[in-house]
Structure formats: structure tokens, C-alpha cells
Design an enzyme around this catalytic site. Sequence first.
Site, PDB file in Angstrom:
ATOM      1  N   MET A 167       0.738  -1.078   0.012  1.00 51.39           N
ATOM      2  CA  MET A 167       0.118  -0.084  -0.010  1.00 51.39           C
ATOM      3  C   MET A 167       0.930   1.154  -0.003  1.00 51.39           C
ATOM      4  SD  MET A 167      -3.092  -0.389  -0.325  1.00 51.39           S
ATOM      5  CE  MET A 167      -4.273  -2.105  -0.038  1.00 51.39           C
ATOM      6  N   CYS A 168       2.171   1.079   0.192  1.00 46.40           N
ATOM      7  CA  CYS A 168       3.078   2.240   0.054  1.00 46.40           C
ATOM      8  C   CYS A 168       3.284   2.828   1.215  1.00 46.40           C
ATOM      9  CB  CYS A 168       2.581   3.226  -1.102  1.00 46.40           C
ATOM     10  SG  CYS A 168       2.030   2.749  -2.755  1.00 46.40           S
ATOM     11  N   ARG A 169       4.127   3.773   1.399  1.00 42.93           N
ATOM     12  CA  ARG A 169       4.496   4.665   2.426  1.00 42.93           C
ATOM     13  C   ARG A 169       5.132   6.100   1.956  1.00 42.93           C
ATOM     14  NH1 ARG A 169       2.602   2.602   6.953  1.00 42.93           N
ATOM     15  NH2 ARG A 169       0.899   2.569   5.180  1.00 42.93           N
TER      16      ARG A 169
END
Length: 254
Positions: free
Chosen positions: A1-3
Site C-alpha cells: 500500500m506504499c509509504r
Amino acid sequence: MCRHLAYLGAPASPAELMFAAPHALLVQSYAPLDMRGGGSVNADGFGLGWYPEPGAPPQRYRRREPLWTDQTLPALAASVRTTAFVAAVRNGTTGMPVTEAAAAPFTEDRWLFSHNGVVRGWPGSMRGLAGRLDVTELFTLEAPTDSALLWALLRARLRAGEEPLEAVTGLVREVESVAPGSRLNLLLTDGELLVGTAWTHALSVRRTETGVVLASEPCDPDPAWTPVPDHHAVRATAAGVDVLPLTLERSTAR
């Protein structure tokens, strides 16, 4: 989900939050702590966007490889002093391409934009919203991803003169209405204003005497980090930081 993370304030180097801090973005790329079921490793690209001087268009450095493999960015980030920046590492949604063009931040004119999350039911759920865009806009998206489409929809609002906070929160409301359960943590800055949303995903804010940071996860154990409540938006300027409820009803906040 990314950072992802964003900074606004007195001149600072992106290297601290990206590489030097105990839980810097580099660490979050391979050992995130709060992905909430959205994968475990952010190895599908990264990016950094910053302003070389106040009022100037942003510069950007992106790659499709994992952040920990890049030998150039640590020294580049350490050489930069900027009043605002956005940095991100990507965990691509299954079925979406792993390309440099799919990595945040996205940019146009003075804006930098990042999306941490996923649009549910992609791409069919977005058919109606995407249909509002000019065909040329759709054919020239940087990448066939939900994040790139979100950026196209948001920049259309900005081009039309919408106030940035309302443009961001309005987009979140529209996407949630057609794709319920989407994760829509957005970051937007023009170097003077920073807007972020916490929508079914983690976001924290740290305010200091010299600036404000919004990040998917705290970068260090500083007690100044505060979780942003879910379904809230953050608006930061040199004058201060506001945390505002973000509901499905149209906001009246300014």
C-alpha cells in the site's frame, strides 16, 4: 500500500526523514510497521520531489527499483535544503505495472502529489469519474494505475481553481462514493501549503517550532508524533496546522 511523507517548514534536508532517522522511509520500505493488510514490502519504486527555492517549480527523482538498491539518492538528498518535499516508496497493487512513471510523487506546475492506498474495484469503479476527463488526459496518464488517475482528477480540480483542501477532500468523497472501502491517504503541496488525508490508512503528524511532517508512520520515537484520526484531513501552512473531520458530506472548512 506504499509509504509516504511530506515536510513543510524551515529549510531542511530530506535525508534525515528518508535515510537517517531510526524508522526512516528507507526502513519503512523493507520493514513497515502499519501496512494494515496492504502488503509487507514497498519495493516497487520510489520518488522524491522538492523545491530548489521558494516559488520555483519542484524537482523530482524517481526510480522503479527498491529504494535500498539506489546508490545516488542518499547523497543527493543530503545535498538538498528545501522548505518542502514529498517522498514515497511504492507497493504496487497486483495487476498494476511496476514502472518509474507509476511512482509518486506526481507533479504538474508547482504541485507535488502522492497517494498511499488503493481504489477498490479498479478500474471499473472509476469509469464514471474518469469519464469526466478529456480523452487526451486519459490517453496520456503517466501510468495505468489508480494513483495516476487520482492525480489526473485532482489536478483537473486545481486547474479549475478549487481551493486545495476542498479539491483533495472533494476527491476523497467522490471516490469513496463510487468505490467504497478505498484507502485514500493523499498528500498535496505547492511548497507553501500542505494537505493530507487519513482515509482507512495510517497517517501521523509531527509539529515542531520549525515545521510539520506528515508520514504514513512516525520516523522516530519523538513523542511529538500524533496519529491523525481516520476520516480526517490535515491542512498546514506557515501559520499553523489544522486537523479537520473529513466526512462524506461536503466540508465547509476553509
